[in-house]
Scaffold this active site. Structure first.
Site, short mmCIF file in Angstrom:
data_model
loop_
_atom_site.label_atom_id
_atom_site.label_comp_id
_atom_site.label_asym_id
_atom_site.label_seq_id
_atom_site.Cartn_x
_atom_site.Cartn_y
_atom_site.Cartn_z
N ASP A 181 -33.87 87.59 11.77
CA ASP A 181 -33.03 88.38 12.69
C ASP A 181 -31.61 87.83 12.67
OD1 ASP A 181 -35.14 89.96 13.56
OD2 ASP A 181 -35.43 88.88 15.45
N ARG A 235 -32.10 94.72 6.76
CA ARG A 235 -32.23 95.61 7.92
C ARG A 235 -30.82 95.83 8.47
NH1 ARG A 235 -34.56 92.68 12.79
NH2 ARG A 235 -36.63 93.05 11.93
C1 LIG Z 1 -36.05 97.24 14.55
C2 LIG Z 1 -34.80 96.71 15.16
C3 LIG Z 1 -34.41 95.41 14.90
C4 LIG Z 1 -33.23 94.90 15.43
N1 LIG Z 1 -32.81 93.64 15.09
C5 LIG Z 1 -31.63 93.20 15.54
C6 LIG Z 1 -31.10 91.95 15.11
O1 LIG Z 1 -31.69 91.21 14.31
N2 LIG Z 1 -29.89 91.56 15.60
C7 LIG Z 1 -29.17 92.35 16.47
O2 LIG Z 1 -28.06 91.97 16.86
N3 LIG Z 1 -29.68 93.54 16.90
C8 LIG Z 1 -30.86 93.97 16.47
N4 LIG Z 1 -31.33 95.18 16.90
C9 LIG Z 1 -30.68 95.88 18.04
C10 LIG Z 1 -29.56 96.79 17.59
O3 LIG Z 1 -28.51 96.01 17.07
C11 LIG Z 1 -29.04 97.64 18.76
O4 LIG Z 1 -28.58 96.80 19.77
C12 LIG Z 1 -30.08 98.57 19.35
O5 LIG Z 1 -30.91 99.11 18.38
C13 LIG Z 1 -29.38 99.71 20.11
O6 LIG Z 1 -28.63 100.53 19.24
P1 LIG Z 1 -29.22 101.95 18.75
O7 LIG Z 1 -28.49 102.33 17.53
O8 LIG Z 1 -30.68 101.84 18.58
O9 LIG Z 1 -28.95 102.96 19.93
P2 LIG Z 1 -27.93 102.90 21.16
O10 LIG Z 1 -26.56 102.58 20.66
O11 LIG Z 1 -28.51 102.06 22.25
O12 LIG Z 1 -27.98 104.39 21.62
C14 LIG Z 1 -27.28 105.42 20.92
C15 LIG Z 1 -27.91 106.76 21.22
O13 LIG Z 1 -29.24 106.79 20.68
C16 LIG Z 1 -30.08 107.55 21.51
N5 LIG Z 1 -31.14 106.69 22.06
C17 LIG Z 1 -31.12 105.34 22.18
N6 LIG Z 1 -32.28 104.89 22.72
C18 LIG Z 1 -33.02 105.98 22.98
C19 LIG Z 1 -34.30 106.18 23.55
N7 LIG Z 1 -35.04 105.18 23.98
N8 LIG Z 1 -34.75 107.45 23.66
C20 LIG Z 1 -33.99 108.50 23.24
N9 LIG Z 1 -32.77 108.37 22.69
C21 LIG Z 1 -32.30 107.13 22.57
C22 LIG Z 1 -29.22 108.09 22.63
O14 LIG Z 1 -28.73 109.34 22.22
C23 LIG Z 1 -28.10 107.08 22.68
O15 LIG Z 1 -26.92 107.59 23.24
C24 LIG Z 1 -32.46 95.73 16.32
C25 LIG Z 1 -32.86 97.04 16.58
C26 LIG Z 1 -33.99 97.55 15.99
C27 LIG Z 1 -34.36 98.97 16.25
#
Ligand SMILES: Cc1cc2nc3c(=O)[nH]c(=O)nc-3n(C[C@H](O)[C@H](O)[C@H](O)COP(=O)(O)OP(=O)(O)OC[C@H]3O[C@@H](n4cnc5c(N)ncnc54)[C@H](O)[C@@H]3O)c2cc1C
Length: 303
Positions: free
Chosen positions: A129, A180
């Site tokens: 990560d 990733r």
């Molecule tokens: C598998 C995985 C591994 C990760 N590993 C890391 C890591 O190693 N280091 C790190 O810094 N971060 C990590 N992250 C977190 C990532 O960096 C983001 O902080 C997190 O995923 C939120 O960004 P997003 O693009 O998913 O959506 P967001 O920016 O939170 O949301 C954007 C839009 O997506 C839609 N959305 C979001 N959540 C939902 C929901 N629950 N239901 C419906 N619509 C929704 C909405 O329209 C929202 O406005 C990881 C995320 C994932 C999925």
């Protein structure tokens, strides 16, 4: 109540020595599978039954002494064997600060290599990560050495919000690393990280294109419909088949979307966190989306 006020209360309860004062796990259970591996197994099985793979994350970060870091490596080694013995379709995700990155880089690398020896033997996979920006360079340095020695057993994470990613992604993609791509979850200053969602999304798309072009199996980690739709369109227009990449989401979020992915022939993997040290992870999820806070507040008032 202001969000920061709520976190101050949570923080002070969590730091309290008395076990009676620990925050109840019920608060976190929307985002954290369980506090032990045994309780997590049925949840992994049920995810696997829907054609979705898992990457399992033992929660914790920033280990300050070698005894704890050594213990953590032992726990990871057992975990890899337990996953293997239980026949689960799961790899693991780890954080280098749990393996001694704050103590000494060389020592942390040795710990990682010990883990990767076993990963290779079991034909499994370790994803490193990405943590806050203080650790970006150290993580990439250690990853590159690990990738040279264990190319099939280790991958890393790149955060689209960091301005330095433009350079990192070229270098890592050129190596053919298993990456990733996510937006980034930590609070970073505007000097080093994009702050606005349109900028972060644009960067995400630019980096995804590089990964599709130069690496064999990009992992697209987002819940964001705009990015998901863009990936689907981009891959179909560029004849990139569904079996050449993977969508990843976090445990407890958008389960139906993940099932849809699997049903429609996309590779899908859920990041499943478990363990007792869930507070920092839980806090990051609350900070990300206000709907998450309403959910948690409502569970506080339910029996
Ligand atoms: C598998 C995985 C591994 C990760 N590993 C890391 C890591 O190693 N280091 C790190 O810094 N971060 C990590 N992250 C977190 C990532 O960096 C983001 O902080 C997190 O995923 C939120 O960004 P997003 O693009 O998913 O959506 P967001 O920016 O939170 O949301 C954007 C839009 O997506 C839609 N959305 C979001 N959540 C939902 C929901 N629950 N239901 C419906 N619509 C929704 C909405 O329209 C929202 O406005 C990881 C995320 C994932 C999925």
């Amino acid at each position: 109540m202001e969000l920061n006020g709520l976190f101050t209360i949570f923080d002070s309860i969590q730091k309290e020595k008395s076990t009676d004062m620990k925050l109840p796990f019920a608060l976190a259970k929307r985002f954290v599978a369980a506090e032990s591996f045994e309780e997590t197994v049925p949840k992994i099985k049920s995810i696997n039954e829907n054609g979705i793979k898992v990457t399992l994350d033992l929660l914790g970060e920033n280990v300050a002494d070698k005894t704890t870091a050594d213990e953590t490596v032992e726990i990871y080694l057992n975990l890899l064997n337990n996953i293997h013995d239980a026949g689960l379709k799961s790899t693991i995700s780890i954080k280098l600060t749990m393996m001694g990155l704050d103590i000494n880089k060389e020592y942390c690398k040795e710990n990682l290599f010990r883990l990767l020896d076993e990963t290779q033997r079991l034909n499994s996979f370790v994803r490193i990560d990405m943590e806050g920006s203080d650790y970006t360079q150290g993580t990439i340095d250690i990853f590159k050495e690990a990738f040279q020695k264990y190319p099939k057993s280790v991958g890393v994470v790149i955060q689209a919000y960091l301005k330095r990613t433009k350079k990192d992604i070229d270098e890592l993609a050129e190596l053919g690393a298993d990456i990733r791509l996510c937006k980034g979850a930590y609070s970073e200053p505007s000097t080093i990280a994009y702050q606005s969602m349109p900028e972060i999304r644009e960067a995400f798309k630019e980096y995804a294109k590089i990964l599709f072009e130069k690496t064999s199996f990009p992992r697209i980690a987002t819940h964001d419909d705009e990015l998901i739709e863009w990936v689907k369109t981009y891959t179909s227009e560029n004849s990139i088949s569904k079996d050449r990449f993977e969508f990843q989401m976090l445990y407890g979020l958008r389960e139906d979307t993940m099932k849809e992915f699997a049903k429609n022939g996309y590779n899908a993997r859920v990041y499943v966190p478990y363990g007792t040290m869930w507070f920092p992870y839980f806090k990051r999820r609350l900070m990300e989306r206000k709907e998450n806070i309403f959910f948690v507040l409502s569970t506080m008032f339910k029996k």
